[in-house]
Design an enzyme around this catalytic site. Structure first.
Site, PDB file in Angstrom:
ATOM      1  N   TYR A  36      32.071  30.913  36.026  1.00 17.28           N
ATOM      2  CA  TYR A  36      30.882  30.471  36.936  1.00 17.28           C
ATOM      3  C   TYR A  36      29.897  29.454  36.504  1.00 17.28           C
ATOM      4  CZ  TYR A  36      32.644  34.733  39.311  1.00 17.28           C
ATOM      5  OH  TYR A  36      33.479  35.489  40.023  1.00 17.28           O
ATOM      6  N   LYS A  78      40.653  39.443  28.021  1.00 15.69           N
ATOM      7  CA  LYS A  78      41.926  38.838  27.978  1.00 15.69           C
ATOM      8  C   LYS A  78      42.231  38.173  26.750  1.00 15.69           C
ATOM      9  CE  LYS A  78      45.296  38.602  30.497  1.00 15.69           C
ATOM     10  NZ  LYS A  78      46.651  39.620  30.364  1.00 15.69           N
ATOM     11  N   ASP A  89      43.953  43.300  32.689  1.00 18.03           N
ATOM     12  CA  ASP A  89      45.170  43.774  33.731  1.00 18.03           C
ATOM     13  C   ASP A  89      45.200  45.288  33.610  1.00 18.03           C
ATOM     14  OD1 ASP A  89      45.782  43.036  31.060  1.00 18.03           O
ATOM     15  OD2 ASP A  89      47.760  42.111  31.581  1.00 18.03           O
ATOM     16  N   ASP A 109      33.050  40.641  38.040  1.00 18.24           N
ATOM     17  CA  ASP A 109      32.788  40.342  39.544  1.00 18.24           C
ATOM     18  C   ASP A 109      34.005  41.006  40.078  1.00 18.24           C
ATOM     19  OD1 ASP A 109      32.323  39.453  41.944  1.00 18.24           O
ATOM     20  OD2 ASP A 109      32.780  37.318  41.768  1.00 18.24           O
TER      21      ASP A 109
END
Ligand code: NAD
Length: 363
Positions: free
Chosen positions: A124, A191, A224, A248
């Site tokens: 972002y 991740k 995930d 988010d």
């Protein structure tokens, strides 16, 4: 004591839900001087900017704002005014409590977790190279020269930057939040297996900070796996801290777990400054139809009351919302249970909550 609070009605359904939240706050008896300023599509159309200096100046002065959602057109037009606001005021921590209130149709009961999202960097940061531009070509050449990787010449690029400083600040915030709110565990989401230099850095910093808070349990989860765990067993999580993008996505997912965007509040914190807003957007197709649920905005206002050192008024507002939900008659379409009559409109819910607030005794 009279509080000075900046009020930003926002776009779409924003004015309706902020009006409901203002009524609920005033029903608690809090003395407020609201300073109304505008931003978003409204000021883009009238003043040529989605984030006028007048809005920023008001928040800087009052240190507290209650903000409705603002519209960001997808793929064109101006960059997100929300992102710009968070950057301008360095509102680095986004806090989104997700709690099931009895009576809200939801597959789960007893969910009570808090997503803490880093608000200033990651994907972002707004640093992008449009496909086909000389800047994109230069960035693609840099990647080839330094990494030996060949990217398609027709690629668009978006920079994901995660810094040690911002990671340390948000993870510390999460642990301090856990301590202050008597929560037992912090889960860091990442991740790092794939994104070694961005998420990997976030994880390393999170582990380091966790070492300074031996009284609070710490664990980490791959993003995930986190999604899967959340929809199977949300009760295992308490405080969840994540970089911007995962935060988010997770906060919308968690809003879904507890009954949807209509009951999902939020707050953005910087150093000595705070902006309270619901998780939901401006829902333009419902604008002006007296239809959407104002409770997310009201619960955001309850967070604001707590922040202002008014825990009793915050409790009364939250209890009033919970009681109106449990009663089931004056609720909007999104949380209406079958057999409980027709759905109420935004203003009827506002009235019902404000009335309950007035009748609840201070604890
Ligand atoms: P949205 O949250 O506006 O709407 C998503 C869905 O949820 C819609 O079906 C809507 O009807 C429903 N919904 C939203 N709020 C609700 C409420 N209070 N009660 C009941 N149902 C509700 O998301 P979107 O459609 O992706 O975005 C619309 C606009 O809002 C976009 O321009 C987006 O950029 C902007 N947005 C702003 C903010 C913000 O200002 N903080 C946050 C998210 C999206």
């Amino acid at each position: 004591m009279k509080h000075d609070i900046t009020l930003i009605p926002g776009d779409g359904v924003g004015p309706e839900v902020t009006d409901a939240a203002v009524r609920a706050v005033e029903a608690t008896g809090l003395q407020v001087r609201w300073e109304t300023v505008h931003m978003g599509q409204a000021t883009q159309d009238t003043m040529g900017t989605p984030l006028p200096e007048s809005a920023l100046a008001s928040i800087r002065k009052n240190r507290t704002a209650l903000k409705g959602p603002v519209t960001t057109p997808v793929g064109s037009g101006f960059r997100s005014a929300n992102v710009a606001l968070r950057k301008a005021l360095d509102l680095y921590a986004c806090v989104r409590p997700c709690k099931t209130y009895p009576g809200v149709p939801s597959p789960f009961e007893g969910v009570d977790l808090v997503i803490i999202r880093e608000n200033t960097e990651d994907l972002y940061s707004g640093i992008e190279f449009q496909e086909g531009t000389p800047e994109a070509a230069e960035a693609i050449d840099l990647v080839r020269r330094t990494r030996g990787e060949v990217l398609g010449r027709d690629s668009g690029l978006s920079i994901k930057a995660i810094s040690e400083t911002a990671s340390r600040r948000i993870v510390r915030f999460a642990f301090e939040y856990a301590r202050a709110h008597r929560r037992r565990k912090v889960t860091a989401v990442h991740k790092a297996n794939i994104l070694k230099f961005s998420d990997g850095l976030f994880l390393a910093v999170a582990r380091d900070v966790a070492g300074q808070y031996p009284d609070i349990e710490f664990e980490d989860r791959l993003a995930d796996n986190m999604n899967m765990q959340l929809v199977r067993q949300p009760g295992q999580f308490d405080v969840v801290v994540a970089p911007n993008l995962y935060g988010d996505l997770l906060s919308d997912l968690c809003a879904g777990l507890v009954g949807g965007l209509g009951v999902a509040p939020g707050a953005n914190f910087g150093e000595g400054i705070a902006v309270f807003e619901a998780v939901h957007g401006s829902a333009p197709r419902h604008a002006g139809r007296n239809k959407v649920n104002p409770m997310a905005m009201m619960l955001s206002a309850a967070l604001m009351l707590r922040h202002l050192g008014e825990p009793d008024r915050a409790d009364r507002l939250e209890r009033a919302v919970a009681e109106v939900i449990a009663d089931g008659r004056q609720v909007t379409y999104d949380i209406k249970r079958g057999g409980a009559g027709p759905a109420a409109g935004t203003s009827e819910v506002a009235k019902a909550v404000a009335e309950r607030v007035r009748h609840l005794e201070p604890a």
